[in-house]
Scaffold this active site. Structure first.
Site, short mmCIF file in Angstrom:
data_model
loop_
_atom_site.label_atom_id
_atom_site.label_comp_id
_atom_site.label_asym_id
_atom_site.label_seq_id
_atom_site.Cartn_x
_atom_site.Cartn_y
_atom_site.Cartn_z
N TRP A 161 0.73 -1.19 0.16
CA TRP A 161 0.05 -0.05 -0.04
C TRP A 161 0.91 1.45 0.05
O TRP A 161 0.30 2.39 -0.18
CB TRP A 161 -0.98 0.17 1.19
CG TRP A 161 -0.03 -0.27 2.45
CD1 TRP A 161 0.12 -1.50 3.02
CD2 TRP A 161 0.72 0.62 3.14
NE1 TRP A 161 0.78 -1.50 4.08
CE2 TRP A 161 1.38 -0.34 4.19
CE3 TRP A 161 1.24 1.90 3.26
CZ2 TRP A 161 2.26 0.40 5.28
CZ3 TRP A 161 2.04 2.42 4.12
CH2 TRP A 161 2.56 1.48 5.24
N ASN A 162 2.17 1.15 0.41
CA ASN A 162 3.03 2.50 0.40
C ASN A 162 3.07 3.37 -0.83
O ASN A 162 3.36 4.50 -0.77
CB ASN A 162 4.15 2.21 1.32
CG ASN A 162 5.28 1.30 0.60
OD1 ASN A 162 4.93 0.68 -0.28
ND2 ASN A 162 6.51 1.40 1.13
N LYS A 185 -2.60 -8.72 -7.47
CA LYS A 185 -3.41 -8.83 -6.22
C LYS A 185 -3.02 -7.37 -5.44
O LYS A 185 -1.98 -7.42 -5.07
CB LYS A 185 -2.93 -9.94 -5.29
CG LYS A 185 -3.96 -10.43 -4.21
CD LYS A 185 -4.19 -9.42 -3.11
CE LYS A 185 -3.30 -9.08 -2.05
NZ LYS A 185 -3.48 -8.33 -1.17
N GLY A 240 6.84 -6.36 -0.61
CA GLY A 240 6.18 -6.12 0.73
C GLY A 240 7.13 -6.55 1.87
O GLY A 240 8.23 -6.44 1.76
N SER A 241 6.66 -7.05 3.25
CA SER A 241 7.44 -7.38 4.10
C SER A 241 8.44 -8.74 3.97
O SER A 241 7.81 -9.56 2.94
CB SER A 241 6.74 -7.54 5.44
OG SER A 241 5.49 -8.53 5.18
N GLU A 262 10.99 -7.90 -3.63
CA GLU A 262 11.23 -6.51 -3.22
C GLU A 262 10.99 -6.41 -1.73
O GLU A 262 9.73 -6.19 -1.53
CB GLU A 262 10.74 -5.44 -4.06
CG GLU A 262 11.14 -5.50 -5.34
CD GLU A 262 12.47 -5.12 -5.58
OE1 GLU A 262 13.19 -4.52 -4.76
OE2 GLU A 262 12.97 -5.29 -6.81
N LEU A 263 11.87 -6.78 -0.78
CA LEU A 263 11.29 -6.86 0.75
C LEU A 263 11.81 -5.69 1.58
O LEU A 263 12.10 -4.70 0.99
CB LEU A 263 11.81 -8.22 1.19
CG LEU A 263 11.59 -9.52 0.47
CD1 LEU A 263 12.14 -10.70 0.88
CD2 LEU A 263 9.80 -9.59 0.06
N CYS A 296 10.42 1.80 1.82
CA CYS A 296 11.31 0.73 2.34
C CYS A 296 12.71 1.00 2.05
O CYS A 296 13.37 0.49 2.67
CB CYS A 296 10.92 -0.44 1.22
SG CYS A 296 11.17 0.11 -0.69
N GLU A 394 12.80 -2.52 11.16
CA GLU A 394 12.35 -1.70 10.55
C GLU A 394 11.10 -0.74 10.89
O GLU A 394 10.22 -1.49 11.68
CB GLU A 394 11.60 -2.08 8.99
CG GLU A 394 11.54 -1.11 7.86
CD GLU A 394 10.85 -2.01 6.68
OE1 GLU A 394 10.22 -3.24 6.82
OE2 GLU A 394 11.04 -1.41 5.67
P1 NAD Z 1 2.96 -6.94 3.86
O1 NAD Z 1 4.06 -7.90 3.51
O2 NAD Z 1 1.98 -6.84 5.08
O3 NAD Z 1 1.73 -6.69 2.64
C1 NAD Z 1 2.40 -6.73 1.24
C2 NAD Z 1 1.37 -7.29 0.17
O4 NAD Z 1 1.27 -8.59 0.74
C3 NAD Z 1 -0.05 -6.67 0.52
O5 NAD Z 1 -0.70 -6.88 -0.57
C4 NAD Z 1 -0.65 -7.98 1.43
O6 NAD Z 1 -2.17 -7.89 1.08
C5 NAD Z 1 -0.24 -9.17 0.96
N1 NAD Z 1 -0.07 -10.25 1.83
C6 NAD Z 1 -0.04 -10.28 3.34
N2 NAD Z 1 -0.21 -11.39 3.74
C7 NAD Z 1 -0.20 -12.34 2.58
C8 NAD Z 1 -0.08 -13.70 2.43
N3 NAD Z 1 -0.20 -14.64 3.65
N4 NAD Z 1 -0.14 -14.23 1.21
C9 NAD Z 1 0.11 -13.36 0.18
N5 NAD Z 1 -0.07 -12.05 0.33
C10 NAD Z 1 -0.10 -11.57 1.52
O7 NAD Z 1 3.80 -5.67 3.66
P2 NAD Z 1 3.11 -3.97 4.16
O8 NAD Z 1 2.78 -3.64 5.42
O9 NAD Z 1 1.94 -3.77 3.21
O10 NAD Z 1 4.31 -3.19 3.18
C11 NAD Z 1 5.44 -2.79 3.93
C12 NAD Z 1 6.42 -3.51 3.72
O11 NAD Z 1 7.00 -3.51 2.45
C13 NAD Z 1 7.78 -2.84 4.29
O12 NAD Z 1 8.39 -4.02 4.91
C14 NAD Z 1 8.55 -2.45 3.18
O13 NAD Z 1 10.02 -2.24 3.51
C15 NAD Z 1 8.09 -3.40 2.16
N6 NAD Z 1 8.43 -2.76 0.71
C16 NAD Z 1 9.45 -3.10 0.13
C17 NAD Z 1 9.79 -2.41 -1.17
C18 NAD Z 1 10.86 -2.88 -1.97
O14 NAD Z 1 10.72 -2.46 -3.36
N7 NAD Z 1 11.73 -3.73 -1.44
C19 NAD Z 1 8.86 -1.37 -1.49
C20 NAD Z 1 7.81 -0.93 -0.60
C21 NAD Z 1 7.47 -1.55 0.51
#
Ligand code: NAD
Length: 495
Positions: A161-162, A185, A240-241, A262-263, A296, A394
């Site tokens: 979402w960020n 998704k 994501g995370s 990309e975590l 991130c 983080e």
């Molecule tokens: P998150 O991992 O909770 O969510 C990311 C995505 O994963 C969302 O679409 C969410 O709905 C989905 N998701 C959640 N649980 C899941 C599951 N069990 N199976 C499949 N999909 C699932 O992360 P967040 O809180 O939305 O975003 C913040 C994180 O993203 C931070 O750690 C940040 O550093 C990272 N991030 C990384 C980059 C990069 O390019 N490296 C860019 C932006 C954000």
């Protein structure tokens, strides 16, 4: 608290459905979930609660579209992406409005993201016709070796979402340029920006089934597992995370899919005593507080050489005092809310932990509940040490912790003492140190004398548990391409 959301110029870009096989649809069950404005909790709208049955339809439509889409001329795919880019540029203000509404970031930042997001479509429209193969001199008499590049196939993307717009186009642009078909998704917090972008793709003439956008909230774990394991899917790309990345990686291994991750990050930001301090303050502010600290590549650990520590801390705190926190649409607001209450709780916990272990609050250090539940005051902490949570987790919020260091060797060791390695920044005037330190930092991206490193032309990605794979740049399309080797035997060469 009320605030005014500007009306969209094109109201048909606000869509409370999912895009499957070129049609906007609801979940078969009729279930939906609510999406709320993070700045005041008001309802923005609802989106379909897809289950695995709905999601599989999207996967099958992408699989059905792949054989013909892969055969389209690269030049035609380039033209589609270019049209889509133009439509995004034309609707940039509406996209920015949707970003601020559902993500909360200040409208000026949202405008920046809308332009950044569109730039990936422009860039990859230019890369699409330039996926060259090779001919290789064989080591076997009479053989000729020809290497061609093919699209990997059906791809599934899970995005955060960020950056509600840019994290999507940074994956979809290269995938479509390469000839892949896609299911995205989108995040449950920010689906409407994504849907507007998808609608513009439809209008740009992206064929039915090539691009599917699905939403889910309560079913995210099972839908996520399907996207990572379905036999028709050849590639999974996730931003994501690190925790969710690890889970999806395990799942995707069951059918040996291509993956790129990309975590999370925990970026060190280092200021040496020979640096231009004012420039370093400006860079640190930009890096640390972008998106209220929710990117991130935000600086998470700010290391200042002890000889300039107090001077830097004062100047930095003075800049932070100038911020205006509030709803992202409000005039003059520089920093919006965090995405939800959990994020505020985590930030506050990091601050409390640091304070009990001896840190001092120079600015902030509290929730800004009078503005709204999701607001936290931009915070500057001094006397921060490696025993505090903020040094190893983080924070993902508007808290800057300032660490003091003595020597270059010490600070590089501290910077590298993290299991993630996405971005790092440092400021120095010494050119030899630039090379030494940049080479020693265990990260995928280094900003030297700048706090802004995102650029469509630059490869974006991490090392260690920040993941692998690169997005944007000339490398981005390689994630969606596989190499095929053709060996032609028995070529007699008597001419
Ligand atoms: P998150 O991992 O909770 O969510 C990311 C995505 O994963 C969302 O679409 C969410 O709905 C989905 N998701 C959640 N649980 C899941 C599951 N069990 N199976 C499949 N999909 C699932 O992360 P967040 O809180 O939305 O975003 C913040 C994180 O993203 C931070 O750690 C940040 O550093 C990272 N991030 C990384 C980059 C990069 O390019 N490296 C860019 C932006 C954000």
């Amino acid at each position: 608290m009320g605030h005014t959301v500007p009306e969209l110029k094109d109201k048909s870009l606000f869509i409370e459905k999912c895009l499957v096989n070129g049609e906007w649809v609801l979940a078969d069950s009729g279930e939906f979930f609510e999406v709320r404005d993070p700045s005041n909790g008001d309802l923005i709208g609802t989106c379909p609660e897809f289950n695995t049955h709905d999601a599989e339809k999207a996967i099958l439509s992408a699989a059905a579209a792949f054989p013909s889409f892969r055969r389209t001329l690269a030049r035609d795919r380039a033209r589609m992406l270019r049209r889509w880019y133009q439509l995004m540029a034309d609707s940039a203000e509406d996209i920015a409005t949707l970003i601020t509404w559902e993500n909360g970031k200040a409208i000026a930042e949202a405008r920046g993201e809308a332009a950044f997001a569109a730039s990936f479509l422009e860039w990859f429209s230019e890369e699409a016709p330039r996926v060259y193969g090779d001919t290789i001199p064989s080591s076997v008499t009479g053989n000729r070796v020809i290497v061609t590049k093919e699209p990997v196939g059906v791809c599934t993307f899970v995005t955060p979402w960020n950056f509600p717009a840019a994290m999507i186009t940074r994956k979809v642009g290269p995938a479509l340029a390469a000839g892949c078909t896609v299911i995205v998704k989108t995040p449950a917090e920010t689906p409407f920006t994504a849907n507007a972008i998808a609608e513009l793709a439809r209008r740009a003439g992206i064929p039915n089934g090539v691009l599917n956008f699905i939403t889910t909230n309560r079913n995210v774990a099972v839908v996520g597992e399907l996207l990572a394991t379905h036999p028709a899917v050849r590639k999974v790309s996730f931003t994501g995370s690190t925790a969710v990345g690890r889970l999806l990686m395990r799942q995707a291994s069951s059918t040996v899919k291509r993956v790129s991750w990309e975590l999370g990050g925990n970026a060190p930001f280092i200021v040496f005593d020979d640096a231009d301090i004012d420039a370093a303050v400006t860079g640190a502010i930009l890096s640390k507080f972008r998106g209220s600290g929710q990117t991130c590549i935000c600086a998470n650990r700010i290391y200042i050489q002890s000889t300039i520590y107090n001077q830097f801390a004062q100047k930095f705190a003075d800049e932070v005092r100038k911020f205006k926190v509030g709803p992202g649409f409000e005039a003059g607001v520089t920093h919006g809310p965090l995405i939800h209450q959990r994020a505020v709780d985590k930030v506050h916990q990091h601050v409390q932990d640091a304070m009990t272990k001896g840190a001092t609050v120079l600015v902030g250090g509290e929730r800004a509940s009078e503005i709204g539940n999701n607001f936290y005051l931009p915070t500057v902490l001094t006397n921060v040490t490696s025993e505090m949570q903020i040094s190893c987790e983080e924070t993902f919020g508007p808290v800057a912790g300032l660490f003091a260091f003595q020597t270059e060797k010490d600070v590089v060791e501290q910077a590298n003492s993290s299991d993630v390695g996405l971005a790092a920044y440092f400021y120095t005037a010494d050119i030899k140190r630039v090379m030494r330190v940049a080479e020693a930092l265990e990260v995928g991206m280094v900003g030297v004398n700048t706090g802004l490193i995102s650029d469509v032309a630059s490869p974006f990605g991490g090392v260690k548990q920040s993941g692998f794979g690169r997005e944007g740049s000339k490398y981005g399309i390689e994630e969606f391409i596989q190499v095929k080797t053709m060996t032609l035997g028995g070529v007699q060469s008597h001419l």
